[in-house]
Write an enzyme that holds these catalytic residues in place. Structure first.
Site, PDB file in Angstrom:
ATOM      1  N   GLN A 128      -3.434   4.977  -1.391  1.00 54.02           N
ATOM      2  CA  GLN A 128      -3.097   3.664  -0.843  1.00 54.02           C
ATOM      3  C   GLN A 128      -2.077   2.949  -1.704  1.00 54.02           C
ATOM      4  O   GLN A 128      -1.111   2.378  -1.215  1.00 54.02           O
ATOM      5  CB  GLN A 128      -4.360   2.794  -0.768  1.00 54.02           C
TER       6      GLN A 128
ATOM      7  N   GLU B 180      -3.120  -3.319   0.725  1.00 55.45           N
ATOM      8  CA  GLU B 180      -1.918  -4.136   0.691  1.00 55.45           C
ATOM      9  C   GLU B 180      -1.545  -4.620  -0.709  1.00 55.45           C
ATOM     10  O   GLU B 180      -0.491  -5.202  -0.906  1.00 55.45           O
ATOM     11  CB  GLU B 180      -2.080  -5.320   1.650  1.00 55.45           C
TER      12      GLU B 180
HETATM   13 MO1  MOS Z   1      -2.023  -4.928   8.210  1.00 55.11          MO
HETATM   14  S1  MOS Z   1      -0.207  -5.882   8.264  1.00 55.11           S
HETATM   15  O1  MOS Z   1      -3.086  -6.220   8.538  1.00 55.11           O
HETATM   16  O2  MOS Z   1      -2.096  -3.657   9.231  1.00 55.11           O
END
Ligand code: MOS
Length: 723
Positions: free
Chosen positions: A614, A681
């Site tokens: 990730q 993220e």
């Molecule tokens: Mo993510 S931009 O919430 O897939």
């Protein structure tokens, strides 16, 4: 020994579905063999604003194999919004072909259905449209007077920024630009849809099954129970597949009309115009501090664009509200409606772009203060989220910075830019902090236990998705942990709306939500089996013995996990830091990322292998932001000039450095029972800032417009004078 390595969470086991993927057995949406299936090809507009005044389908209709041609003239009536600029969300209606009006170049204006893919493609080219053209608004920067304050999370302030700036010994004002980007997952958006007896069945590449079903139900005004969405494997999404887009609706509409299963694939080219984008952000930063490095003011004003028919705002300023201890803070967002499609969430929406501005601004001010940028960040650290006065559930930002500095060799950095060289290369080191919310959402799951001889097998079901992240693996590991049986005896079934509801994959909430949901189902199964035997809850009994003693060969239980009151009382975030070394060629402005060290504090790591994946993916996407990614828009016609991977550049292996990924040990029990926080993220957040900051250290040039191309770099002026 083998069983030991595949027991429970925290182990770097291989992906449980890895074999299926490499042997081609894992089916993506368009790979399901559905009997009687036919193909659809979408037609898109070649103007950005105006109206269709005539449609001629006569030539196309004559072609062999053509079964239907749908345009606004004969499309069924769908739910449309009665609001002006409704906010686009993951479960919004997605009306399509409802009027002759054109809002952007590439908007769907028709669909051809034919027996074969080639027939559909050919006939689609023969449908003729005539338009009444109007002048489109393309570049939001030319229409600043149209800027308005969006409905959601747009403005925030505490203290008084003007006063804070007045108190500052050193202050700066800069504007940062981040261009339009596209998600471009490897797997194209695709659907195979059937409509039978008022019921929809859709094999569709979606990140959030339940929301896709809601969108379909609402748009066709049918009950959600009549919609089944199936998405067992998703080849990447990055936000573009959070919601069911218009192609999903088009395919279902066609299935209803033709009475046969319809396969519709959005082409790579159409993925520029029809599956959303990351918006262009112009971010004005104002920042001030005392001589000793204490921040006095921080202001983050973002101007961006939305479409003329929907609103979406990437909250670039969200990170500026909470990351540092600053008494005077202002965050605003303004949008200009333009004739481009509606932007939407793309990996770390808000943080990836907002952190570029914030973390560059922090670096710029540190330099003006003649402070080390790490010391400057640590000095302004806070354990309370000043935007809501809640304590952070855990926050190891300082530790990420310190440990990363050690691993990276930060002490070798020269404070003075353009002083470290190797032949023609200018060498620079850059750092950036990272934060990303660790949302966690209500998740349900079912466990089915089956005893065969002395062995218990478990099946876990939930409508979660695996978008390439490793959901199957971490769910299997979680079930193994709580049922105390090896991963090999666990079968995970995902991506079907018949299974218990989860929030799906998005916003880095997947792992925490799915794992805690699976945990609850497993714990409930054990609890219920013990109860039937009148055995104390704390007694250690194997699940095999529990089934045997209950004389059961099969047993099912469900469980639901959701955020606790403690969770609501805290600000729950993952934190990190990225360190980067770049080498810039003095003469050409060509540069190389030589090394990156990324440190993350993101709760309990369920599987180091999938988590590394990730972060590495995030770092690569972040490097793409800094180096190359940019969707160019033709300023008069509003079409995208970048229309394929030939001109939309992404990093390749050679661009990526030696990467070291470090996770700090952390178990945040406020975040959730398992102490798991989001990873997905965090990786992308602030990579771009660390690269831009390293480029400054190498060259003395502040690069505030992404992507940082060699051309821009060579043209830029040095800015190394101290205020
Ligand atoms: Mo993510 S931009 O919430 O897939």
């Amino acid at each position: 020994m083998e069983t030991k390595t595949s027991m429970g969470i925290g182990n770097a086991i291989d992906r449980v579905e890895g074999h299926l993927k490499v042997t081609g057995k894992a089916k993506y949406s368009s790979e399901f063999q559905i009997e009687n299936k036919v193909y659809a090809q979408a037609i898109t507009s070649t103007i950005a604003k105006g109206e269709i005044i005539s449609v001629d389908t006569s030539e196309a209709e004559k072609q062999k194999g053509v079964l239907a041609i749908i345009t606004y003239k004969n499309a069924e009536k769908l739910k449309t919004s009665d609001k002006k600029l409704p906010v686009l969300d993951v479960d919004s209606i997605q009306p399509v072909l409802q009027s002759p009006n054109i809002h952007y170049y590439g908007e769907y204006i028709g669909l051809v259905v034919a027996e074969t893919f080639e027939q559909a493609q050919y006939a689609a080219r023969l449908v003729k449209f005539e338009y009444k053209k109007e002048t489109p608004k393309i570049n939001f920067k030319n229409h600043r007077e149209d800027a308005y304050r969006p409905k959601e999370e747009s403005d925030y302030s505490r203290g008084n920024v003007e006063e804070g700036l007045a108190e500052a010994d050193v202050k700066l004002e800069m504007t940062y630009n981040t261009p339009i980007e596209h998600h471009h997952p490897m797997e194209l958006h695709a659907i195979i849809a059937t409509w039978e007896n008022g019921k929809v069945k859709a094999y569709a590449s979606q990140q959030m099954i339940d929301n896709a079903a809601k969108t379909i139900a609402k748009t066709f005004q049918i009950s959600k129970e009549n919609v089944r969405v199936i998405s067992p494997y998703v080849g990447g999404g990055f936000g573009s597949k959070l919601a069911a887009k218009q192609h999903v609706i088009l395919a279902i509409m066609a299935a209803k009309k033709v009475g046969r299963p319809i396969q519709l694939t959005v082409t790579r080219n159409q993925m520029f115009t029809n599956t959303n984008l990351r918006q262009y952000n112009e971010q004005k930063m104002r920042i001030g501090a005392k001589k000793n490095g204490t921040l006095t003011a921080l202001s983050h004003e973002t101007l961006s664009h939305t479409s003329t028919y929907e609103e979406f705002q990437e909250s670039c300023g969200a990170v500026t509200k909470m990351l540092y201890k600053v008494p005077n803070n202002l965050v605003t967002h303004r949008l200009v409606p333009t004739n481009l499609q509606t932007p939407f969430a793309m990996r770390a929406p808000g943080e990836a772009t907002g952190s570029f501005a914030l973390e560059c601004a922090m670096d710029e001010l540190a330099w003006k203060l003649k402070m080390d940028p790490i010391d400057f960040r640590i000095k302004n650290d806070t354990q309370t989220d000043l935007s809501n006065d809640k304590p952070f559930s855990s926050r190891l930002l300082k530790e990420c910075l310190r440990i990363g500095a050690e691993k990276f060799g930060w002490k070798e950095r020269n404070m003075e830019p353009a002083t470290k060289t190797n032949g023609n290369w200018l060498i620079g080191y850059g750092v950036s902090g990272a934060s990303r919310g660790a949302p966690y959402q209500k998740t349900s799951s079912k466990v089915i236990l089956e005893r065969k001889n002395q062995t218990v097998y478990a099946t876990i079901q939930m409508d979660a998705t695996d978008i390439g992240t490793g959901s199957y693996t971490i769910i299997a590991q979680t079930a193994s942990e709580y049922l105390k049986i090896p991963v090999e005896q666990i079968n995970v079934e995902l991506g079907d709306s018949l299974f218990p509801v989860t929030p799906g994959s998005g916003g880095s909430w997947g792992a925490a939500s799915f794992a805690n949901g699976a945990r609850m189902a497993c714990l409930n199964a054990i609890k219920e089996l013990k109860k039937k035997l009148n055995v104390g809850e704390n007694e250690e009994i194997s699940v095999e013995k529990l089934l045997t003693d209950n004389k059961l060969d099969k047993f099912e239980a469900e469980g639901t996990a959701e955020p606790s009151e403690e969770f609501e009382k805290h600000s729950v975030y993952s934190f990190g830091a990225n360190f980067c070394e770049v080498w810039v060629d003095k003469d050409t402005g060509m540069y190389r990322i030589k090394k990156m060290v990324n440190v993350g504090a993101c709760g309990k790591i369920l599987n180091p292998k999938t988590s590394f994946g990730q972060i590495i993916g995030g770092l690569t996407m972040g490097a793409g932001m800094a180096l190359a990614e940019q969707t160019r828009v033709e300023p008069n016609f509003g079409n995208f000039i970048t229309r394929s991977f030939a001109d939309y550049h992404v990093p390749v292996n050679l661009d990526m450095a030696n990467i070291e990924v470090i996770f700090l040990p952390e178990e945040d029990k406020i975040a959730n029972a398992m102490g798991v926080k989001g990873v997905g993220e965090l990786g992308i957040t602030s990579v771009a800032a660390s690269i831009a900051n390293a480029i400054f250290n190498a060259t003395g040039k502040r690069m505030r417009d992404l992507p940082i191309t060699p051309e821009k770099l060579i043209m830029a002026k040095k800015e190394i004078g101290v205020a």
